[in-house]
Design an enzyme around this catalytic site. Structure first.
Site, PDB file in Angstrom:
ATOM      1  N   ASN A 143      -6.619   1.746   2.721  1.00 22.19           N
ATOM      2  CA  ASN A 143      -7.316   3.022   2.851  1.00 22.19           C
ATOM      3  C   ASN A 143      -6.882   4.015   1.781  1.00 22.19           C
ATOM      4  O   ASN A 143      -7.664   4.869   1.366  1.00 22.19           O
ATOM      5  CB  ASN A 143      -7.048   3.614   4.241  1.00 22.19           C
ATOM      6  CG  ASN A 143      -7.586   2.737   5.360  1.00 22.19           C
ATOM      7  OD1 ASN A 143      -8.397   1.854   5.130  1.00 22.19           O
ATOM      8  ND2 ASN A 143      -7.125   2.969   6.575  1.00 22.19           N
ATOM      9  N   GLN A 154       1.465  -5.908   5.756  1.00 20.46           N
ATOM     10  CA  GLN A 154       1.853  -5.617   4.384  1.00 20.46           C
ATOM     11  C   GLN A 154       3.245  -6.192   4.146  1.00 20.46           C
ATOM     12  O   GLN A 154       3.827  -6.743   5.071  1.00 20.46           O
ATOM     13  CB  GLN A 154       1.837  -4.117   4.161  1.00 20.46           C
ATOM     14  CG  GLN A 154       0.456  -3.499   4.414  1.00 20.46           C
ATOM     15  CD  GLN A 154       0.404  -1.995   4.138  1.00 20.46           C
ATOM     16  OE1 GLN A 154       1.350  -1.404   3.652  1.00 20.46           O
ATOM     17  NE2 GLN A 154      -0.710  -1.363   4.482  1.00 20.46           N
ATOM     18  N   GLU A 214      -6.536  -8.917   4.003  1.00 20.03           N
ATOM     19  CA  GLU A 214      -5.639  -8.251   4.968  1.00 20.03           C
ATOM     20  C   GLU A 214      -5.689  -9.031   6.275  1.00 20.03           C
ATOM     21  O   GLU A 214      -6.774  -9.144   6.877  1.00 20.03           O
ATOM     22  CB  GLU A 214      -6.071  -6.806   5.248  1.00 20.03           C
ATOM     23  CG  GLU A 214      -5.705  -5.835   4.168  1.00 20.03           C
ATOM     24  CD  GLU A 214      -6.014  -4.384   4.548  1.00 20.03           C
ATOM     25  OE1 GLU A 214      -5.841  -4.008   5.729  1.00 20.03           O
ATOM     26  OE2 GLU A 214      -6.448  -3.645   3.650  1.00 20.03           O
ATOM     27  N   TYR A 265      -6.667  -7.902  12.193  1.00 22.02           N
ATOM     28  CA  TYR A 265      -5.339  -7.757  12.791  1.00 22.02           C
ATOM     29  C   TYR A 265      -5.459  -8.112  14.271  1.00 22.02           C
ATOM     30  O   TYR A 265      -6.430  -7.722  14.921  1.00 22.02           O
ATOM     31  CB  TYR A 265      -4.839  -6.313  12.661  1.00 22.02           C
ATOM     32  CG  TYR A 265      -4.633  -5.882  11.222  1.00 22.02           C
ATOM     33  CD1 TYR A 265      -3.437  -6.147  10.563  1.00 22.02           C
ATOM     34  CD2 TYR A 265      -5.632  -5.224  10.514  1.00 22.02           C
ATOM     35  CE1 TYR A 265      -3.245  -5.759   9.247  1.00 22.02           C
ATOM     36  CE2 TYR A 265      -5.449  -4.827   9.191  1.00 22.02           C
ATOM     37  CZ  TYR A 265      -4.259  -5.102   8.567  1.00 22.02           C
ATOM     38  OH  TYR A 265      -4.063  -4.729   7.264  1.00 22.02           O
ATOM     39  N   ASN A 299     -12.110  -0.628  -0.718  1.00 24.68           N
ATOM     40  CA  ASN A 299     -11.468  -1.124   0.501  1.00 24.68           C
ATOM     41  C   ASN A 299     -12.233  -0.679   1.735  1.00 24.68           C
ATOM     42  O   ASN A 299     -12.554   0.510   1.870  1.00 24.68           O
ATOM     43  CB  ASN A 299     -10.040  -0.572   0.580  1.00 24.68           C
ATOM     44  CG  ASN A 299      -9.338  -0.984   1.861  1.00 24.68           C
ATOM     45  OD1 ASN A 299      -8.985  -2.156   2.021  1.00 24.68           O
ATOM     46  ND2 ASN A 299      -9.145  -0.037   2.768  1.00 24.68           N
ATOM     47  N   GLU A 300     -12.512  -1.611   2.629  1.00 27.52           N
ATOM     48  CA  GLU A 300     -13.118  -1.320   3.952  1.00 27.52           C
ATOM     49  C   GLU A 300     -14.173  -0.206   3.891  1.00 27.52           C
ATOM     50  O   GLU A 300     -14.109   0.760   4.654  1.00 27.52           O
ATOM     51  CB  GLU A 300     -12.018  -0.962   4.966  1.00 27.52           C
ATOM     52  CG  GLU A 300     -11.096  -2.118   5.256  1.00 27.52           C
ATOM     53  CD  GLU A 300     -10.126  -1.904   6.418  1.00 27.52           C
ATOM     54  OE1 GLU A 300      -9.985  -0.770   6.896  1.00 27.52           O
ATOM     55  OE2 GLU A 300      -9.510  -2.897   6.832  1.00 27.52           O
ATOM     56  N   GLU A 327       0.843  -1.196   0.000  1.00 33.78           N
ATOM     57  CA  GLU A 327       0.000   0.000   0.000  1.00 33.78           C
ATOM     58  C   GLU A 327       0.879   1.247   0.000  1.00 33.78           C
ATOM     59  O   GLU A 327       1.986   1.241   0.559  1.00 33.78           O
ATOM     60  CB  GLU A 327      -0.901   0.007   1.254  1.00 33.78           C
ATOM     61  CG  GLU A 327      -1.733   1.284   1.378  1.00 33.78           C
ATOM     62  CD  GLU A 327      -2.832   1.230   2.434  1.00 33.78           C
ATOM     63  OE1 GLU A 327      -2.889   0.250   3.200  1.00 33.78           O
ATOM     64  OE2 GLU A 327      -3.634   2.181   2.471  1.00 33.78           O
TER      65      GLU A 327
HETATM   66  O1  AHR Z   1      -2.914  -2.422   6.252  1.00 35.64           O
HETATM   67  C1  AHR Z   1      -3.087  -1.199   6.881  1.00 35.64           C
HETATM   68  C2  AHR Z   1      -4.519  -0.653   6.810  1.00 35.64           C
HETATM   69  O2  AHR Z   1      -5.342  -1.453   7.616  1.00 35.64           O
HETATM   70  C3  AHR Z   1      -5.178  -0.673   5.472  1.00 35.64           C
HETATM   71  O3  AHR Z   1      -4.936   0.471   4.731  1.00 35.64           O
HETATM   72  C4  AHR Z   1      -6.632  -0.751   5.800  1.00 35.64           C
HETATM   73  O4  AHR Z   1      -7.383  -1.392   4.811  1.00 35.64           O
HETATM   74  C5  AHR Z   1      -6.667  -1.440   7.147  1.00 35.64           C
HETATM   75  O5  AHR Z   1      -7.486  -0.768   8.037  1.00 35.64           O
END
Ligand code: AHR
Length: 496
Positions: A72, A351, A295, A244, A172-173, A27
């Protein structure tokens, strides 16, 4: 000594783990692109400004797909800013991460990078501030032969042959209030459907991922997913999941709870698969939509935060120093993805470099963090037929429920190598017996292990190989000793 037993039966196949489960993500965030994969001032820069030392390490990870350019970031990005002569490209604000975007790396540069990395892209389109038309134009730019404006622009910019990009993300999101252009499920369901129609009209071969919930704790999960699928089901091929993990309640001492993260991960996948099934049934559809966990990782937000509020091109954001226990949890998440091979067809750890990265750069050095190793092992060993495994072992309580002392998956490759991946979540050694049922004879090949006496041991630029892999003695499937908090890949040749 603690004991554990696992039984792998050749008659119980759960599915096929695709190579695409071992994909990653780049990203325009922090130092992932500028200062990570790309740094024209580096002594390692190639003719395109990509770091050859980073590329060498990326090739070792052997990721088939790299998702790009966000995240994002994509929700405020105009891809047209990143093509054409570099000197004419505008410098813009990257509002997602409060950074400066010089647009030196855009679609054409990224395609050079993925080719050098031996991978293919998953290209995300902007459905935050962007339109279905701009998304369709990007598909034309990338995938059409020529004779129309955007395909001819690609040729003018130096790439004669189309890129034939197969995988695309529809934003995305979009469920998150932090997202540029966040939407209600009905707003997103509509725009995603219209973008999908146009993109597939430009190139019917593209495969599209709809934005699912950006986490299992989102208050709108699973309603968001049901609603967006009800709009777009027949037009898409995958729905995304993001997650995460950190120490629950941000308390570093809660190692046991952190070790139970895989239970939550497992539940999220099962729940999302159920929502997809429900909508398929509701629509009386013959079409299948699979899961793309595009992700996932460990992100110790409290320890490392999102980085300083400095507006620049390369700002350290999300830079986590991973330790041994992170590698253990990371390994259990991989095993969980593999055990869901029937529904999870794509997964991207987030990432690749610097931002939550298994690779970190500092000056002209690149470091392989602890999580590099379980991923590298998995992407080489866990592609193929996934067997159901029965486990007998101790367990412990976590905030996510009762976790087992070991987390396991068993995969047979096309070359008939059967790998049993076993992660030990126990603080003392375990004697493991592996039993095979209904298999032809098996010969032990090797056992690769990752362990350290200190669960917080890390690789650092001063001590870059503190925690790596070692090959252990292994002659029989009986009485294998698993070290405390260890990652173990035990491989056999199946005499078929
Ligand atoms: O990977 C970091 C961020 O985490 C990404 O931009 C977003 O999609 C997520 O919230």
């Amino acid at each position: 000594m603690n004991k554990a037993k696992i039984v792998v039966n050749a008659s119980y196949v759960k599915g096929v783990a695709e190579k695409t489960v071992f994909s990653t993500f780049v990203e325009h965030m922090g130092r992932c692109v500028y200062g990570g994969i790309y740094d024209k001032k580096s002594a390692h820069a190639d003719e395109n400004g990509f770091r050859t030392d980073v590329l060498d390490a990326v090739r070792e990870l052997d990721c088939p797909l790299i998702r790009y350019p966000g995240g994002n970031f994509v929700s405020g990005y105009d891809w047209k800013d990143g093509v054409g002569p570099v000197e004419n490209r505008p410098t813009k604000l990257n509002l997602a991460w409060n950074q400066i975007e010089p647009n030196e790396v855009g679609v054409d540069e990224f395609m050079k990078f993925v080719e050098k990395a031996g991978a293919a892209p998953i290209m995300a389109v902007n459905l935050g501030t962007g339109t279905p038309q701009s998304a369709a134009e990007l598909v034309e730019y990338c995938n059409c032969e020529g004779g129309t404006y955007f395909a001819d622009e690609r040729k003018k910019n130096g790439t004669e042959k189309p890129y034939y990009i197969k995988y695309w993300c529809l934003g995305n999101e979009m469920d998150g209030g932090w997202q540029i252009g966040a939407k209600t499920p009905d707003e997103y369901g509509r725009i995603a459907t219209e973008a999908a129609k146009l993109m597939k009209w430009v190139d019917p071969s593209v495969k599209l991922t709809l934005c699912g919930s950006s986490g299992s704790t989102m208050p709108t999960f699973p309603e968001w997913d049901r609603k967006v699928l009800e709009h777009a089901y027949e037009h898409v091929d995958y729905i995304s999941l993001h997650k995460y993990y950190d120490y629950p309640e941000n308390n570093e001492s809660r190692v046991a709870d952190f070790l139970g993260s895989y239970l939550d991960f497992d539940g999220f996948i099962s729940d999302m698969a159920s929502v997809v099934k429900y909508v398929k049934c509701l629509k009386r559809s013959k079409h299948d939509v699979y899961l793309s966990f595009d992700e996932w990782n460990i992100w110790h937000t409290t320890r490392h935060g999102k980085g300083p509020e400095v507006r620049d091109v390369s700002v350290p954001r999300g830079e986590v120093e991973y330790d041994m226990i992170d590698a253990v949890v990371f390994s259990t998440l991989i095993e969980t993805l593999v055990n869901h091979a029937d529904t999870v067809k794509i997964a991207c750890f987030a990432q690749l470099v610097n931002v939550l990265g298994p690779l970190m750069t500092k000056g002209d050095k690149v470091l392989k963090q602890t999580i590099f190793y379980p991923f590298m092992l998995a992407s080489k060993r866990l592609v193929g037929k996934v067997y159901d495994v029965i486990t007998e072992c101790g367990n412990f309580d976590t905030v996510y429920g009762t976790a087992s002392d070991i987390c396991v998956c068993a995969v047979e490759s096309k070359e008939n190598e059967l790998t049993v991946a076993v992660t030990s979540l126990k603080d003392s050694p375990i004697e493991l017996d592996v039993q095979f049922e209904n298999f032809p004879p098996l010969n032990p090949i090797e056992m690769i292990t990752m362990a350290d006496s200190d669960i917080h041991a890390k690789n650092t630029f001063d001590d870059p190989e503190r925690v790596t892999l070692s090959t252990e003695k292994f002659t029989s499937e009986k009485g294998i000793i698993l070290k405390p908090y260890s990652v173990n890949y035990i491989t056999f040749k199946v005499q078929r």
